[in-house]
Design a protein around this motif. Sequence first.
Motif, mmCIF file in Angstrom:
data_model
loop_
_atom_site.group_PDB
_atom_site.id
_atom_site.type_symbol
_atom_site.label_atom_id
_atom_site.label_comp_id
_atom_site.label_asym_id
_atom_site.label_seq_id
_atom_site.Cartn_x
_atom_site.Cartn_y
_atom_site.Cartn_z
ATOM 1 N N ASN A 1 0.015 -2.260 -3.202
ATOM 2 C CA ASN A 1 -1.088 -2.999 -2.927
ATOM 3 C C ASN A 1 -0.490 -4.158 -1.839
ATOM 4 O OD1 ASN A 1 -3.666 -3.069 -4.063
ATOM 5 N ND2 ASN A 1 -2.827 -4.016 -5.889
ATOM 6 N N PHE A 2 0.485 -4.698 -1.803
ATOM 7 C CA PHE A 2 0.809 -5.543 -0.883
ATOM 8 C C PHE A 2 1.036 -4.717 0.414
ATOM 9 C CE2 PHE A 2 3.666 -8.331 1.645
ATOM 10 C CZ PHE A 2 3.401 -9.570 1.282
ATOM 11 N N LEU A 3 1.537 -3.500 0.354
ATOM 12 C CA LEU A 3 1.410 -2.779 1.556
ATOM 13 C C LEU A 3 0.032 -2.499 2.190
ATOM 14 C CD1 LEU A 3 3.348 -0.825 3.523
ATOM 15 C CD2 LEU A 3 3.020 0.992 2.037
ATOM 16 N N LEU A 4 -0.755 -2.078 1.299
ATOM 17 C CA LEU A 4 -1.999 -1.751 1.615
ATOM 18 C C LEU A 4 -2.648 -2.991 2.633
ATOM 19 C CD1 LEU A 4 -3.571 0.336 -1.297
ATOM 20 C CD2 LEU A 4 -3.204 1.270 0.810
ATOM 21 N N GLU A 5 -2.649 -4.136 2.062
ATOM 22 C CA GLU A 5 -3.042 -5.124 2.415
ATOM 23 C C GLU A 5 -2.445 -5.667 3.893
ATOM 24 O OE1 GLU A 5 -3.933 -7.476 -1.767
ATOM 25 O OE2 GLU A 5 -2.142 -7.955 -0.403
ATOM 26 N N SER A 6 -1.061 -5.301 3.900
ATOM 27 C CA SER A 6 -0.334 -5.452 5.061
ATOM 28 C C SER A 6 -0.954 -4.647 6.124
ATOM 29 C CB SER A 6 1.130 -5.422 4.992
ATOM 30 O OG SER A 6 1.563 -6.130 4.148
ATOM 31 N N VAL A 7 -0.963 -3.187 5.976
ATOM 32 C CA VAL A 7 -1.382 -2.406 7.021
ATOM 33 C C VAL A 7 -2.828 -2.653 7.420
ATOM 34 C CG1 VAL A 7 -1.830 0.133 7.177
ATOM 35 C CG2 VAL A 7 -0.058 -0.495 6.041
ATOM 36 N N ASN A 8 -3.537 -2.918 6.492
ATOM 37 C CA ASN A 8 -5.027 -3.163 6.752
ATOM 38 C C ASN A 8 -5.218 -4.535 7.693
ATOM 39 O OD1 ASN A 8 -7.703 -2.597 6.521
ATOM 40 N ND2 ASN A 8 -8.191 -4.250 4.949
ATOM 41 N N ALA A 9 -4.333 -5.438 7.387
ATOM 42 C CA ALA A 9 -4.205 -6.601 8.418
ATOM 43 C C ALA A 9 -3.825 -6.329 9.503
ATOM 44 C CB ALA A 9 -3.382 -7.692 7.804
ATOM 45 N N LEU A 10 -2.854 -5.474 9.917
ATOM 46 C CA LEU A 10 -2.392 -4.905 11.214
ATOM 47 C C LEU A 10 -3.582 -4.254 11.895
ATOM 48 C CD1 LEU A 10 -0.008 -5.047 13.254
ATOM 49 C CD2 LEU A 10 0.452 -2.650 12.215
ATOM 50 N N ILE B 1 -4.737 5.787 10.869
ATOM 51 C CA ILE B 1 -3.760 5.713 9.464
ATOM 52 C C ILE B 1 -3.907 7.388 9.157
ATOM 53 C CG2 ILE B 1 -4.314 5.334 7.068
ATOM 54 C CD1 ILE B 1 -4.957 2.590 8.070
ATOM 55 N N VAL B 2 -2.717 7.716 8.771
ATOM 56 C CA VAL B 2 -2.404 9.267 8.392
ATOM 57 C C VAL B 2 -1.830 9.242 7.075
ATOM 58 C CG1 VAL B 2 -1.249 11.536 8.976
ATOM 59 C CG2 VAL B 2 -2.057 9.923 10.947
ATOM 60 N N GLN B 3 -2.272 10.202 6.154
ATOM 61 C CA GLN B 3 -1.378 10.321 4.947
ATOM 62 C C GLN B 3 -0.774 11.275 4.991
ATOM 63 O OE1 GLN B 3 -4.473 9.255 1.888
ATOM 64 N NE2 GLN B 3 -2.993 9.869 0.514
ATOM 65 N N GLY B 4 0.524 11.471 4.857
ATOM 66 C CA GLY B 4 1.404 12.683 5.007
ATOM 67 C C GLY B 4 2.788 12.093 5.540
ATOM 68 N N LEU B 5 3.567 13.231 5.824
ATOM 69 C CA LEU B 5 4.896 13.176 6.423
ATOM 70 C C LEU B 5 4.771 12.756 7.819
ATOM 71 C CD1 LEU B 5 7.104 15.898 4.256
ATOM 72 C CD2 LEU B 5 6.485 13.645 3.493
ATOM 73 N N PRO B 6 5.592 11.813 8.339
ATOM 74 C CA PRO B 6 5.589 11.539 9.644
ATOM 75 C C PRO B 6 5.911 12.967 10.523
ATOM 76 C CG PRO B 6 6.730 9.728 8.606
ATOM 77 C CD PRO B 6 6.270 10.757 7.527
ATOM 78 N N GLU B 7 7.121 13.647 10.027
ATOM 79 C CA GLU B 7 7.549 14.801 10.497
ATOM 80 C C GLU B 7 6.573 16.014 10.614
ATOM 81 O OE1 GLU B 7 8.911 13.179 8.010
ATOM 82 O OE2 GLU B 7 10.290 14.520 6.892
ATOM 83 N N ASP B 8 5.652 16.013 9.627
ATOM 84 C CA ASP B 8 4.667 17.083 9.673
ATOM 85 C C ASP B 8 3.533 16.729 10.771
ATOM 86 O OD1 ASP B 8 6.068 18.470 7.708
ATOM 87 O OD2 ASP B 8 4.613 17.861 6.024
ATOM 88 N N HIS B 9 3.505 15.545 11.386
ATOM 89 C CA HIS B 9 2.086 15.045 11.773
ATOM 90 C C HIS B 9 2.349 14.680 13.254
ATOM 91 C CE1 HIS B 9 -0.721 15.514 8.531
ATOM 92 N NE2 HIS B 9 0.046 15.080 7.996
ATOM 93 N N ILE B 10 3.559 14.310 13.431
ATOM 94 C CA ILE B 10 3.868 13.475 15.100
ATOM 95 C C ILE B 10 3.693 14.507 16.064
ATOM 96 C CG2 ILE B 10 6.144 13.240 15.330
ATOM 97 C CD1 ILE B 10 5.626 10.149 15.076
ATOM 98 N N ALA B 11 4.163 15.613 16.051
ATOM 99 C CA ALA B 11 4.180 16.590 17.132
ATOM 100 C C ALA B 11 2.845 16.957 17.365
ATOM 101 C CB ALA B 11 4.914 17.731 16.791
ATOM 102 N N GLY B 12 1.929 17.113 16.409
ATOM 103 C CA GLY B 12 0.624 17.375 16.496
ATOM 104 C C GLY B 12 -0.214 16.060 17.288
ATOM 105 N N LEU B 13 0.224 15.201 16.899
ATOM 106 C CA LEU B 13 -0.661 14.043 17.419
ATOM 107 C C LEU B 13 -0.200 13.697 18.855
ATOM 108 C CD1 LEU B 13 -0.129 11.070 14.505
ATOM 109 C CD2 LEU B 13 -2.107 12.395 15.149
ATOM 110 N N GLN C 1 -9.002 6.598 7.125
ATOM 111 C CA GLN C 1 -9.197 5.613 6.301
ATOM 112 C C GLN C 1 -8.076 5.043 5.506
ATOM 113 O OE1 GLN C 1 -12.072 5.104 4.366
ATOM 114 N NE2 GLN C 1 -13.367 5.791 5.758
ATOM 115 N N LEU C 2 -8.293 3.754 5.087
ATOM 116 C CA LEU C 2 -7.002 3.096 4.382
ATOM 117 C C LEU C 2 -7.188 3.697 3.118
ATOM 118 C CD1 LEU C 2 -4.918 0.709 4.941
ATOM 119 C CD2 LEU C 2 -6.609 -0.399 3.330
ATOM 120 N N PRO C 3 -6.100 4.344 2.513
ATOM 121 C CA PRO C 3 -6.304 4.948 1.413
ATOM 122 C C PRO C 3 -6.423 4.165 0.243
ATOM 123 C CG PRO C 3 -3.926 5.408 2.184
ATOM 124 C CD PRO C 3 -4.837 4.707 3.233
#
Length: 427
Positions: A62-71, A84-96, A191-193
């Motif tokens: 919860n604290f993390l969700l609040e912190s990410v949302n604040a940023l 905001i991406v839900q998943g492993l950074p190594e699976d998504h970053i090259a695609g982004l 979306q923020l999960p």
Amino acid sequence: MSSPLMKSKRILVWFRNDLRLHDNEMLVEAISKSDAILPVYFFDPRHFDQLGFHRSSTMRTNFLLESVNALRQSFQRMGGDLLIVQGLPEDHIAGLVEQYSISEVYHHREVAPAETQVSANVEDRLWKIEVNLKHFIGHTLYNKEDLPFPIKDIPDVFTQFRKKTERDAIVKACFDAPTTISFVPNEDWGQLPALEDLYSGTLPGISSGTANLKGGEQEGLGHLRDLLKPDSSIYIKVSSRNSDPSGYISQLSPWLSTGCLSPRMVYWTVKAAEERYGSNANFSNLILGLFKRDYFRFMFKKHGVPYLEHTTDAAAPVVDPILEASFEQWKRGETGHILVDGYMKSLAETGYLSGYGRILAATFLVHVIKYDWMKGAAYFEETLVDYTAASNWGNWKCIADSVSGLKSKNGFDVDKHLKILNIAAVA
Ligand SMILES: Cc1cc2nc3c(=O)[nH]c(=O)nc-3n(C[C@H](O)[C@H](O)[C@H](O)COP(=O)(O)OP(=O)(O)OC[C@H]3O[C@@H](n4cnc5c(N)ncnc54)[C@H](O)[C@@H]3O)c2cc1C
């Protein structure tokens, strides 16, 4: 300024435990070296549960969700957003990188093995598409290149580390928070999960949580400001509120561990208050804590995984049903020892425990129950709202390494703490 003929430079800024605008060298440099930035946060499933084992309580999440949302809201106020991406950074970053025509990726380097492995995985993926991953250091008071010794020669004894560092190195000034940012244009920022999206199966214990602690940079800065108001209890040597017998409790740790507050910002704010109102034991305690925080990170950096190996009999990993039952009682706060039980119940209810409470609870598990310290540390990892790999595992190891009759090289006196535990009433 790039001409219309030049390909514009876009930098992907990968946020991790650095959820702030102030004193963020990575962000400042990304803005100055690019035409537009794409800030990204990954909700990595490995942080929440793995192989059916919950790695983060709902309070921390919860604290993390609040912190990410604040940023995210901070970026929205500047005309952009946080992807905001839900998943492993190594699976998504090259695609982004390909999707948004990114030239370079920036991120903060971590120290714990699981965290550095993620960076290495990302670096491998980016290497294949010939994109650089640039590492920054922004979690400590001192950057490693500012230390008066190379990492391999950092003293293993805390007091020596502090003495030499304080004498021969300086804490740099903070970077100003950016006031304008050019963002990569984007339609869908994600979306923020919800809490339920982050866990498979049932949610780990939901409780009221740390009622007055809310995640986010502004909340952290507000908490720091309140602490340092002249009428705050930090100005009283031993305060009746928010204190434990070892000194003043700031409760800054959840914001420091998510990077909503930079340690340098805390340091310089405390120094300014000291200058204005004079020094006192509570200020000194706070600064001491920041040095300990640096020390444990540098110990992780210096020794890597072997740092965590068992070094005394106190932590022999025995599988014994009676011991296992005692461990469960310790976790539930049902050992029969009033002081330890109070601390463990409070930890489960609030996700927070004072440093003193952590020391006594850990000492009890390791030196009285004689249970495997690593499992105690893993329970703290799951439960603490301020969990930080280097601080948690380093402090546990310090306690586990200590031997009765000997003061440890770090000054931890197990007999002193056993005495405190014995003095406390046993139910
Ligand atoms: C067994 C055990 C496990 C711990 N696990 C964690 C953890 O996962 N995350 C964490 O942030 N701290 C951990 N600590 C360190 C310390 O107990 C907490 O940082 C502190 O209690 C947090 O409360 P505070 O913000 O009020 O601290 P204060 O006493 O006000 O200190 C100010 C800041 O200094 C740092 N600090 C203080 N003491 C230490 C220390 N001994 N080691 C490292 N940093 C310190 C923290 O960032 C803290 O916020 C652990 C300590 C023990 C004994």
